[in-house]
Write a protein that holds these residues in place. Structure first.
Motif, PDB file in Angstrom:
ATOM      1  N   ARG A 173       0.821  -1.322   0.250  1.00  0.00           N
ATOM      2  CA  ARG A 173      -0.221  -0.001  -0.059  1.00  0.00           C
ATOM      3  C   ARG A 173       0.866   1.283   0.065  1.00  0.00           C
ATOM      4  N   ALA A 174       1.936   1.032   0.881  1.00  0.00           N
ATOM      5  CA  ALA A 174       2.638   2.450   1.061  1.00  0.00           C
ATOM      6  C   ALA A 174       3.880   2.681   0.054  1.00  0.00           C
ATOM      7  N   HIS A 175       4.128   1.812  -0.573  1.00  0.00           N
ATOM      8  CA  HIS A 175       5.420   1.941  -1.492  1.00  0.00           C
ATOM      9  C   HIS A 175       5.097   1.336  -2.997  1.00  0.00           C
ATOM     10  N   ILE A 176       4.093   0.809  -3.247  1.00  0.00           N
ATOM     11  CA  ILE A 176       3.975   0.187  -4.555  1.00  0.00           C
ATOM     12  C   ILE A 176       2.420   0.932  -5.132  1.00  0.00           C
ATOM     13  N   PHE A 177       1.549   0.568  -4.456  1.00  0.00           N
ATOM     14  CA  PHE A 177       0.186   1.111  -4.925  1.00  0.00           C
ATOM     15  C   PHE A 177      -0.153   2.352  -4.164  1.00  0.00           C
ATOM     16  N   ASN A 178       0.659   3.512  -4.536  1.00  0.00           N
ATOM     17  CA  ASN A 178       0.611   4.732  -3.669  1.00  0.00           C
ATOM     18  C   ASN A 178       0.529   5.965  -4.613  1.00  0.00           C
ATOM     19  N   TRP A 179       0.176   5.932  -5.923  1.00  0.00           N
ATOM     20  CA  TRP A 179      -0.082   6.714  -7.000  1.00  0.00           C
ATOM     21  C   TRP A 179       1.203   7.313  -7.173  1.00  0.00           C
ATOM     22  N   LEU A 180       2.424   7.154  -6.840  1.00  0.00           N
ATOM     23  CA  LEU A 180       3.592   7.251  -7.204  1.00  0.00           C
ATOM     24  C   LEU A 180       4.493   6.474  -7.954  1.00  0.00           C
ATOM     25  N   VAL A 181       4.731   5.303  -7.525  1.00  0.00           N
ATOM     26  CA  VAL A 181       5.129   4.363  -8.117  1.00  0.00           C
ATOM     27  C   VAL A 181       4.296   3.489  -9.236  1.00  0.00           C
ATOM     28  N   TRP A 182       2.886   3.301  -8.475  1.00  0.00           N
ATOM     29  CA  TRP A 182       2.080   2.860  -9.291  1.00  0.00           C
ATOM     30  C   TRP A 182       0.398   3.427  -8.872  1.00  0.00           C
ATOM     31  N   PRO A 183      -0.282   3.225  -9.512  1.00  0.00           N
ATOM     32  CA  PRO A 183      -2.008   3.746  -9.200  1.00  0.00           C
ATOM     33  C   PRO A 183      -2.282   2.776  -8.135  1.00  0.00           C
ATOM     34  N   ASP A 184      -3.151   3.202  -7.304  1.00  0.00           N
ATOM     35  CA  ASP A 184      -3.846   2.476  -6.092  1.00  0.00           C
ATOM     36  C   ASP A 184      -4.915   1.809  -6.728  1.00  0.00           C
ATOM     37  N   PHE A 185      -4.720   0.569  -7.191  1.00  0.00           N
ATOM     38  CA  PHE A 185      -5.840  -0.101  -7.849  1.00  0.00           C
ATOM     39  C   PHE A 185      -6.680  -0.589  -6.941  1.00  0.00           C
ATOM     40  N   THR A 186      -6.601  -0.501  -5.730  1.00  0.00           N
ATOM     41  CA  THR A 186      -7.633  -0.854  -4.604  1.00  0.00           C
ATOM     42  C   THR A 186      -8.777   0.273  -4.501  1.00  0.00           C
ATOM     43  N   ALA A 187      -8.491   1.309  -5.454  1.00  0.00           N
ATOM     44  CA  ALA A 187      -9.449   2.442  -5.573  1.00  0.00           C
ATOM     45  C   ALA A 187      -9.868   2.638  -6.911  1.00  0.00           C
ATOM     46  N   ILE A 188      -9.536   1.811  -7.880  1.00  0.00           N
ATOM     47  CA  ILE A 188      -9.819   2.002  -9.316  1.00  0.00           C
ATOM     48  C   ILE A 188     -10.715   0.926  -9.764  1.00  0.00           C
ATOM     49  N   PRO A 189     -11.858   1.074 -10.205  1.00  0.00           N
ATOM     50  CA  PRO A 189     -12.510   2.496 -10.786  1.00  0.00           C
ATOM     51  C   PRO A 189     -12.964   3.331  -9.241  1.00  0.00           C
ATOM     52  N   ASP A 190     -13.329   2.444  -8.544  1.00  0.00           N
ATOM     53  CA  ASP A 190     -13.712   3.059  -7.407  1.00  0.00           C
ATOM     54  C   ASP A 190     -13.545   1.940  -6.146  1.00  0.00           C
ATOM     55  N   ARG A 191     -13.776   2.406  -4.756  1.00  0.00           N
ATOM     56  CA  ARG A 191     -13.198   1.696  -3.696  1.00  0.00           C
ATOM     57  C   ARG A 191     -14.490   0.463  -3.425  1.00  0.00           C
ATOM     58  N   GLU A 192     -15.519   0.884  -4.058  1.00  0.00           N
ATOM     59  CA  GLU A 192     -16.558  -0.367  -4.093  1.00  0.00           C
ATOM     60  C   GLU A 192     -16.529  -1.427  -5.231  1.00  0.00           C
ATOM     61  N   HIS A 193     -15.658  -1.210  -5.982  1.00  0.00           N
ATOM     62  CA  HIS A 193     -15.590  -2.139  -7.140  1.00  0.00           C
ATOM     63  C   HIS A 193     -13.797  -1.772  -7.622  1.00  0.00           C
ATOM     64  N   PRO A 194     -13.057  -2.318  -6.988  1.00  0.00           N
ATOM     65  CA  PRO A 194     -11.580  -2.400  -7.276  1.00  0.00           C
ATOM     66  C   PRO A 194     -11.028  -3.231  -8.204  1.00  0.00           C
ATOM     67  N   TYR A 195     -10.029  -3.048  -8.895  1.00  0.00           N
ATOM     68  CA  TYR A 195      -9.551  -3.756  -9.460  1.00  0.00           C
ATOM     69  C   TYR A 195      -8.511  -5.137  -8.843  1.00  0.00           C
ATOM     70  N   LEU A 196      -8.083  -4.475  -7.414  1.00  0.00           N
ATOM     71  CA  LEU A 196      -7.205  -5.169  -6.587  1.00  0.00           C
ATOM     72  C   LEU A 196      -7.898  -5.162  -5.047  1.00  0.00           C
ATOM     73  N   ARG A 197      -7.643  -6.236  -4.438  1.00  0.00           N
ATOM     74  CA  ARG A 197      -8.133  -6.268  -3.030  1.00  0.00           C
ATOM     75  C   ARG A 197      -6.739  -7.019  -2.188  1.00  0.00           C
ATOM     76  N   LEU A 198      -6.426  -6.246  -1.185  1.00  0.00           N
ATOM     77  CA  LEU A 198      -5.308  -6.618  -0.336  1.00  0.00           C
ATOM     78  C   LEU A 198      -5.999  -7.387   0.846  1.00  0.00           C
ATOM     79  N   GLN A 199      -5.389  -8.484   1.253  1.00  0.00           N
ATOM     80  CA  GLN A 199      -6.002  -9.447   2.368  1.00  0.00           C
ATOM     81  C   GLN A 199      -4.848  -9.801   3.155  1.00  0.00           C
TER      82      GLN A 199
END
Length: 257
Positions: free
Chosen positions: A91-117
């Motif tokens: 979350r902090a260093h990869i999917f952070n909008w700087l290194v890579w988009p936050d796909f846990t919030a794309i297209p939105d947080r209700e319907h993300p491409y990625l889920r971290l468990q």
């Protein structure tokens, strides 16, 4: 149930030298290194779950690209399972909008491409008839291994680890363990470096295997490029009944359901 080795090197150096990624059937990955690059787009679409051993780049390198490539074509997110510290790092260093988009919030947080468990050591996740359990490991960052079990037995993968007593204890508790994939990154001449980096070398692997009460077939993974021949020679000497072989790309292990 089948485990296919997509990549098993400790580095890169030519098309055949690919970092760690194991494919369970068609829909589950264990680690997401450069080995994933051999799969077609159609095969990538089938991946529903990714179990990450730890956050080092050789084990997560293609995870961002996987999600980016297939996310919009899937009806459900890809679920990544990892220990709490690894989830935080992703979350902090990869999917952070700087290194890579936050796909846990794309297209939105209700319907993300990625889920971290988060997955704790000792926790088991059932996927159909397949059981995947997080095993202890000892590395320079928080890490786990994984055990994959079905009715045809179990396969354990150490991930990156040094000599780890809790891992040995856990392996001895797997009565149907058929296969053990275990890292040996360095040669014995680099013992001090292996110890500092919390990796294995042949002498520490020999000690680990001598403490096992179970009798799996043993395959060695994660050899550093340029050191394969030296490590292979050292792995051929001084082992008891558990004699390790080298893991190879496209090797397959079948555990019948």
């Amino acid at each position: 149930m089948e485990i296919r080795v997509l990549g098993c090197s400790g580095g890169i150096g030519g098309l055949a030298t690919r970092t760690t990624s194991l494919l369970l059937d068609e829909d589950v990955l264990i680690d997401c290194g450069t080995g994933l690059s051999v799969l077609s787009f159609e095969s990538l679409l089938k991946i529903n779950h990714v179990f990450i051993t730890h956050s080092h780049l050789d084990h997560i390198a293609l995870l961002p690209l996987l999600v980016d490539t297939v996310g919009e074509f899937r009806s459900q997110p890809i679920t990544v399972h990892a220990c709490a510290e690894t989830v935080h790092i992703l979350r902090a260093h990869i999917f952070n909008w700087l290194v890579w988009p936050d796909f846990t919030a794309i297209p939105d947080r209700e319907h993300p491409y990625l889920r971290l468990q988060v997955m704790e050591v000792g926790e088991t996740i059932r996927l159909g008839q397949r059981l995947i359990t997080a095993l202890p490991a000892l590395h320079s960052v928080p890490a786990v291994g994984y055990c994959v079990s079905g009715r045809g037995g179990s396969l354990a993968f150490s991930g990156d680890t040094g000599l780890c007593e809790p891992l040995i204890e856990a392996l001895n508790g797997i009565s149907d363990l058929r296969y053990l994939l275990v890292e040996t990154a360095f040669a014995d001449a680099q013992h001090d470096l292996a110890l500092a980096a919390r990796h294995m070398c042949p002498s520490t692997l020999r000690l680990m295997l001598s403490r096992l009460k179970v009798q799996p077939e043993v395959f060695v993974t994660h050899l550093k490029p340029g050191m394969q021949d030296v490590i292979a020679r050292e792995l051929a000497l001084g082992f008891g009944t558990l004699k390790p072989a080298l893991l190879s790309n496209e090797q397959r292990f079948v555990l019948q359901d």
